[in-house]
Write a protein that holds these residues in place. Structure first.
Motif, short mmCIF file in Angstrom:
data_model
loop_
_atom_site.label_atom_id
_atom_site.label_comp_id
_atom_site.label_asym_id
_atom_site.label_seq_id
_atom_site.Cartn_x
_atom_site.Cartn_y
_atom_site.Cartn_z
N ASP A 16 68.57 -83.84 -48.57
CA ASP A 16 67.91 -83.70 -47.28
C ASP A 16 66.93 -82.53 -47.25
OD1 ASP A 16 69.12 -85.91 -46.13
OD2 ASP A 16 70.82 -84.75 -45.40
N VAL A 17 67.21 -81.51 -48.05
CA VAL A 17 66.30 -80.36 -48.13
C VAL A 17 65.01 -80.78 -48.83
CG1 VAL A 17 65.98 -78.06 -49.12
CG2 VAL A 17 68.18 -78.70 -48.11
N MET A 18 65.15 -81.56 -49.90
CA MET A 18 63.98 -81.99 -50.67
C MET A 18 63.22 -83.14 -50.01
SD MET A 18 65.73 -81.68 -54.47
CE MET A 18 65.02 -83.19 -54.96
N ASN A 19 63.89 -83.86 -49.12
CA ASN A 19 63.29 -85.02 -48.48
C ASN A 19 63.46 -84.96 -46.96
OD1 ASN A 19 62.76 -86.75 -50.99
ND2 ASN A 19 64.90 -86.17 -51.22
N PRO A 20 62.86 -83.98 -46.31
CA PRO A 20 63.04 -83.87 -44.86
C PRO A 20 62.49 -85.11 -44.15
CG PRO A 20 61.28 -82.42 -45.58
CD PRO A 20 61.91 -83.00 -46.81
N ARG A 21 63.20 -85.54 -43.12
CA ARG A 21 62.81 -86.78 -42.45
C ARG A 21 61.42 -86.70 -41.84
NH1 ARG A 21 67.55 -86.47 -38.01
NH2 ARG A 21 66.75 -84.77 -36.78
N GLU A 22 60.99 -85.52 -41.47
CA GLU A 22 59.68 -85.37 -40.87
C GLU A 22 58.56 -85.69 -41.86
OE1 GLU A 22 62.05 -82.93 -40.83
OE2 GLU A 22 62.68 -83.14 -38.75
N SER A 23 58.85 -85.58 -43.16
CA SER A 23 57.81 -85.83 -44.16
C SER A 23 57.77 -87.29 -44.60
CB SER A 23 58.05 -84.93 -45.39
OG SER A 23 59.21 -85.35 -46.07
N SER A 24 58.71 -88.09 -44.13
CA SER A 24 58.76 -89.48 -44.56
C SER A 24 58.17 -90.40 -43.49
CB SER A 24 60.21 -89.88 -44.84
OG SER A 24 60.28 -91.26 -45.10
N GLY A 25 57.12 -91.10 -43.84
CA GLY A 25 56.55 -92.07 -42.93
C GLY A 25 57.52 -93.22 -42.66
N ASP A 26 58.46 -93.44 -43.59
CA ASP A 26 59.45 -94.49 -43.40
C ASP A 26 60.27 -94.24 -42.14
OD1 ASP A 26 58.61 -95.57 -45.77
OD2 ASP A 26 60.41 -95.09 -46.89
N PHE A 27 60.68 -93.01 -41.93
CA PHE A 27 61.52 -92.71 -40.77
C PHE A 27 60.79 -93.03 -39.48
CE2 PHE A 27 65.13 -89.71 -42.13
CZ PHE A 27 65.32 -90.41 -43.29
N ALA A 28 59.55 -92.59 -39.37
CA ALA A 28 58.77 -92.85 -38.16
C ALA A 28 58.52 -94.35 -37.98
CB ALA A 28 57.45 -92.10 -38.22
N PHE A 29 58.42 -95.08 -39.08
CA PHE A 29 58.20 -96.51 -39.03
C PHE A 29 59.47 -97.25 -38.57
CE2 PHE A 29 58.50 -100.66 -41.14
CZ PHE A 29 57.37 -101.29 -40.65
N TYR A 30 60.63 -96.88 -39.13
CA TYR A 30 61.87 -97.60 -38.85
C TYR A 30 62.56 -97.18 -37.56
CZ TYR A 30 61.72 -99.71 -43.46
OH TYR A 30 61.35 -100.44 -44.55
N LEU A 31 62.40 -95.95 -37.12
CA LEU A 31 63.14 -95.48 -35.95
C LEU A 31 62.93 -96.36 -34.71
CD1 LEU A 31 65.16 -93.40 -34.91
CD2 LEU A 31 63.21 -92.02 -34.19
N PRO A 32 61.71 -96.75 -34.35
CA PRO A 32 61.56 -97.61 -33.17
C PRO A 32 62.32 -98.93 -33.28
CG PRO A 32 59.44 -96.69 -33.80
CD PRO A 32 60.41 -96.36 -34.90
N MET A 33 62.36 -99.51 -34.48
CA MET A 33 63.10 -100.76 -34.67
C MET A 33 64.61 -100.53 -34.54
SD MET A 33 61.03 -102.74 -37.66
CE MET A 33 60.35 -101.36 -38.58
N ILE A 34 65.08 -99.44 -35.09
CA ILE A 34 66.50 -99.11 -35.00
C ILE A 34 66.89 -98.88 -33.54
CG2 ILE A 34 68.19 -97.31 -35.53
CD1 ILE A 34 66.80 -97.04 -38.27
N MET A 35 66.03 -98.22 -32.80
CA MET A 35 66.35 -97.90 -31.41
C MET A 35 66.47 -99.14 -30.53
SD MET A 35 66.91 -94.73 -31.54
CE MET A 35 67.09 -94.36 -29.80
N THR A 36 65.81 -100.24 -30.90
CA THR A 36 65.89 -101.46 -30.11
C THR A 36 67.04 -102.37 -30.55
OG1 THR A 36 64.30 -102.64 -31.49
CG2 THR A 36 63.43 -101.43 -29.59
N ALA A 37 67.68 -102.06 -31.67
CA ALA A 37 68.78 -102.88 -32.18
C ALA A 37 70.11 -102.43 -31.60
CB ALA A 37 68.83 -102.80 -33.70
N GLU A 38 70.98 -103.39 -31.33
CA GLU A 38 72.32 -103.06 -30.83
C GLU A 38 73.18 -102.45 -31.92
OE1 GLU A 38 76.08 -105.61 -29.20
OE2 GLU A 38 74.09 -106.16 -28.47
#
Length: 101
Positions: A16-38
């Motif tokens: 997590d230190v070497m791969n902070p979520r803020e630096s990953s475009g994947d996180f920003a891409f997937y988070l909205p989809m995750i938030m709409t899933a039950e």
């Protein structure tokens, strides 16, 4: 197949230190989809950081992650969040990681 670099608990702690979520475009891409899933199953969750970001962002459904390396899935990120809810990340049943001590 586990990433053998992260079977070692020390190396997994660096993930997590070497791969902070803020630096990953994947996180920003997937988070909205995750938030709409039950419910969400994240296969290859690593330390579970994406699931915890979803929980911290208000996801109230079931969040489960699977990752073969025991060291990654047993990291503190897989534990209880400050809100008291959990996001679970663990090795898949029947894998060497899930059956070894």
């Amino acid at each position: 197949m586990p990433d053998h670099d992260y079977v070692d608990p020390y190396l997994a702690s660096l993930y997590d230190v070497m791969n902070p979520r803020e630096s990953s475009g994947d996180f920003a891409f997937y988070l909205p989809m995750i938030m709409t899933a039950e419910s969400v199953l994240d296969v290859g969750c690593g330390t579970g950081s994406l699931l915890h970001w979803a929980r911290e962002s208000g996801h109230s459904g079931r969040l489960v992650g699977l990752d073969p390396p025991r060291a990654c899935s047993s990291r503190p990120a897989a534990g209880t969040t400050s809100s008291g809810s959990t996001a679970t990340c663990r090795p898949p049943p029947g894998t060497a990681s899930s059956t070894s001590p």
